[in-house]
Every structure is written in structure tokens, then in C-alpha cells.
Design an enzyme around this catalytic site. Sequence first.
Site, PDB file in Angstrom:
ATOM      1  CE  LYS A 153       3.436  -9.315  -5.174  1.00  0.00           C
ATOM      2  NZ  LYS A 153       2.963  -8.340  -4.565  1.00  0.00           N
TER       3      LYS A 153
HETATM    4  C1  PLP Z   1       2.940  -7.924  -3.171  1.00  0.00           C
HETATM    5  C2  PLP Z   1       2.990  -6.777  -2.269  1.00  0.00           C
HETATM    6  C3  PLP Z   1       3.183  -6.424  -0.899  1.00  0.00           C
HETATM    7  C4  PLP Z   1       3.583  -7.684  -0.037  1.00  0.00           C
HETATM    8  O1  PLP Z   1       4.744  -8.239  -0.280  1.00  0.00           O
HETATM    9  P1  PLP Z   1       5.419  -9.570   0.307  1.00  0.00           P
HETATM   10  O2  PLP Z   1       6.615  -9.842  -0.759  1.00  0.00           O
HETATM   11  O3  PLP Z   1       4.123 -10.485  -0.046  1.00  0.00           O
HETATM   12  O4  PLP Z   1       5.505  -9.438   1.614  1.00  0.00           O
HETATM   13  C5  PLP Z   1       3.153  -5.327  -0.402  1.00  0.00           C
HETATM   14  N1  PLP Z   1       2.775  -4.168  -1.478  1.00  0.00           N
HETATM   15  C6  PLP Z   1       2.380  -4.217  -2.704  1.00  0.00           C
HETATM   16  C7  PLP Z   1       1.837  -3.100  -3.586  1.00  0.00           C
HETATM   17  C8  PLP Z   1       2.575  -5.511  -3.196  1.00  0.00           C
HETATM   18  O5  PLP Z   1       1.918  -5.694  -4.589  1.00  0.00           O
END
Ligand code: PLP
Length: 464
Positions: free
Chosen positions: A113
Site C-alpha cells: 500500500k
Molecule cells: C491491502 C492488502 C491486500 C489486499 O489488497 P486489495 O487491494 O484490498 O485487494 C493484500 N495483502 C496485503 C498485505 C494488504 O495490505
Amino acid sequence: MRYISTRGGGAPRRFSEILLDGLAPDGGLYVPECLPVIGKDTLRRWRGLSYPDLALEILSLFADDIQADDLARIVRATYTAQVFGDAAITPVLTLEPGIHLLRLSNGPTLAFKDIAMQLLGRLFERALAENGERLNILGATSGDTGSAAEYAMRLRRGISVYMLSPDGRMSPFQRAQMYGLSDPNIHNIAVEGDFDTCQALVKRVSADAAFKQNHRIGTVNSINWARVAAQIVYYFKAWAAVATDPDEPVSFAVPSGNFGNICAGHIARQMGLPVDRLILATNENDVLDEFFRTGQYRPRGLAEATSSPSMDISRASNLERFVFDMVGRDPAELRHLFGQGSFDLAGTPWFEAIDRFGIVSGSSTHQDRLTTIRMAWARWGIEIDPHTADGIKVGLERRPASGTLICLETALPAKFESVMVEALGRKPARPSGFAAIEDMPQHVTVLPADLERLMDYIETHDRD
Ligand SMILES: *Cc1c(COP(=O)(O)O)cnc(C)c1O
């Protein structure tokens, strides 16, 4: 480039006008009115670009109302080896011939993210300065989103963050990461309750239109269009890193929760990136796997708590962007489907034709996660986190019989120590700089699950 709501309301808007927004006013999600199509010559040229140069090429298609030199300055300040630990920003590690790991987790909070959020911080700062405005970001987190938002906004002028987390329910590492920040514009609020309690409080504050306007309350949730746009870049970059000729298709395995990450992959494919399959992996919270297998979309009441907690979602907030394309971009149809809450597309011409989007899916359990973490260590000598394990498990099951597979690494194992100990019998490696973060002083205010107390807190600090 102009943006429209999936539900058809309102006039088309520009990137800067939707930058600070979540949902469109009609309850839909913003999508480009039409997508840029990348021809073979451009793809060929892009293969040689550095991450910031490629990001600039792609983002200037989507954010074409930001002055070119401003955008260049922001992109170059965001994607540096200093922030992301590697000049490649998202390096690719070859696990064995034909199978690669796309490393997205070397940013400040060790999860993918950061890649979008770090850019968002700078874009927000610029937009607010231009209009002489301030923004109070209010959010709820069970871990990754909150810390990525705080690390992206901590040095940004005109922005404060109020992040609610469930008191005592995050891992010691995640608590240390968030509560360790001492910046005056970052407010950690531990709520006596669980994640759903936190989220309900955020919704109630946002529902108070007067309060929301007086205190300029905003969000940074995963439906924000700029976050999706920033994530498109690494699909192109990864393809360029592994494809040996410019026409070679690759498949991606993507651990999914809110359909944000894989939505960026879907858009990259629609733009002309040679993608064979997009392999969607869920954990026990399999609302997305069910949709892609059966055509039924059934959001659940509550998410089940699992050992890949960042994928514990009961509804997939970004799926509407995909369904919009699936039903031929018909806003009336979208209003009808999402107005019902749950729906079933089995037997419709849209679901019959879903193969044209290349998305296949599967799900994973706690036991699968442990097995995959052990397999990755035995076979490739690497430690992978439980979310990445979900992706690799389903990726290996659903990949095409031939062709290249790129598995997305969405977090580092250091964030999820207890699962790693269960799988491998030892604590995972920690990147340098994170060795003793639990010993740092922590900054957090504990509040009861009480709307008045939360609003008081924001009111008091908004005047500072
Ligand atoms: C947020 C997250 C996800 C999921 O991603 P999306 O964009 O919500 O599908 C998967 N793995 C980790 C480690 C995350 O922080």
C-alpha cells in the site's frame, strides 16, 4: 482525461477534482471515461524506462490536468531508492524459471500500500496548497492501511490524520509501527472495540454533514481513484522486467481483499499490456472467489478473522469498477445491480463472456498458508508473508499450462511474526531499522467506542 461515476450521475470531472474524493456523489465509483490504449511501439519504448520515468508516462495519461513539471517533481520525489529501499522500487526476484516474485513491500511500512499512498500524500499536499485548504483524514484500520496512510501523510503540510485502530488487537509490530510516530499531525486513537466498531464510528462521523464540512473530514480508502492509478505502474514494470520479447504475455497472481490491487491489473490489461491471466486469490473470506467462479456476488455480514488479516473483508469495495466493464459500461445496469446489494450474474451473457477479462480465482485456508510458507522456504529459500502465500498457492493452481507467472508480494513476513513462527518454527528476518521498534516510545490515545468523545477529540485537535 475525464472521469465518470459508474452509476452515471453528475458531469464528467478531471483528475484533480476527484483526487480528494472517495465515492462519487451518486454512490458510484469514479472511472476514466475511456481508457488510453498503449500501442506496441510505446510498450517497446517503456520497457527500458526506470520506475519514476515509467510512472510519469503512465500517470500523466491519467492526471493530465496537473502541470507536467509539477507531476514530474512529485513522482521523482516519491519513487526513490531512499524511500523504497531499492532503485528498481519494485524489483522482481526469479524464484525458478517461469516463476517470479514482484517485490512490492520495501516501502516505509513493509506492505504494497506504500506504493500508492506515498504518491497520494504528495498529490494531496499540492492540491490543498493550491486551494489554501486543510484536510483531516479520518480512517479505521486493522493494520496495513492505517500505517501506510500515516507514513505517507506525516510530513505533509495541511494534512492531519486521525486513525482509529482496535485497542489491543493489532500485532505488536503493527502497533509499534503506527504508535511509534511522534509527528504532531498524526493521531493514533485506539478504540475499545474491534475493527468493525472503528469503521462504524468513521461512518457515523462522516454521516454528520455539518461536522464533516466544519472540520474538512476526508478519507484515503481503497476506492480512491489515484490509488488505483498509481498501482497500474508496477504491472507494466514487472512485465518489462521478465518478458523476453515485447509480445510475450505474462500472468499475475494477486492476493486480494477489496479488489484494489487487481483492479489496477485489470486496467493495465485493458490498456494493452500483454496479460494472459489475472489470478485472484482470497483467504477464507471468499466473496470475490465466489463471484468469479459462480457469478454470484454476496457480500457477507462480517468478515472472519484469519491469519492473512489484510484480506479479511466482507464486501469488495472496488469490484464495482470491474462489473461496470463487464456489463458493457451501462450505468443503469450498475445502479440496478449494486442497488440490490447482492446479485447473481450466472447465465447472463456478461458472465458467459467473462473469460475475455482473463480473471480466474481461488481461495486459501490457514493450513494452505502454512504449507505454502514452508514450501517457499524449502523450494526457493525465501520467507514469504501469509498474504503473499495466499497468492502463490492460488497462482500455482490456476496458472496457464505454459507461460510466465509473476506473484505479487504484498507484505513482508516481519509484520506477521506469530504465523511465521507457526509455519517455520522461528521468527522471520527483519529489515534493518526495524530491529527494536517495539522498544520505541508509543503515542496513542485510548477512547471508548463513543461518537461524542471522538468528535470532541477531533474538535480539540483541529484547533491546534
Ligand atoms: C491491502 C492488502 C491486500 C489486499 O489488497 P486489495 O487491494 O484490498 O485487494 C493484500 N495483502 C496485503 C498485505 C494488504 O495490505
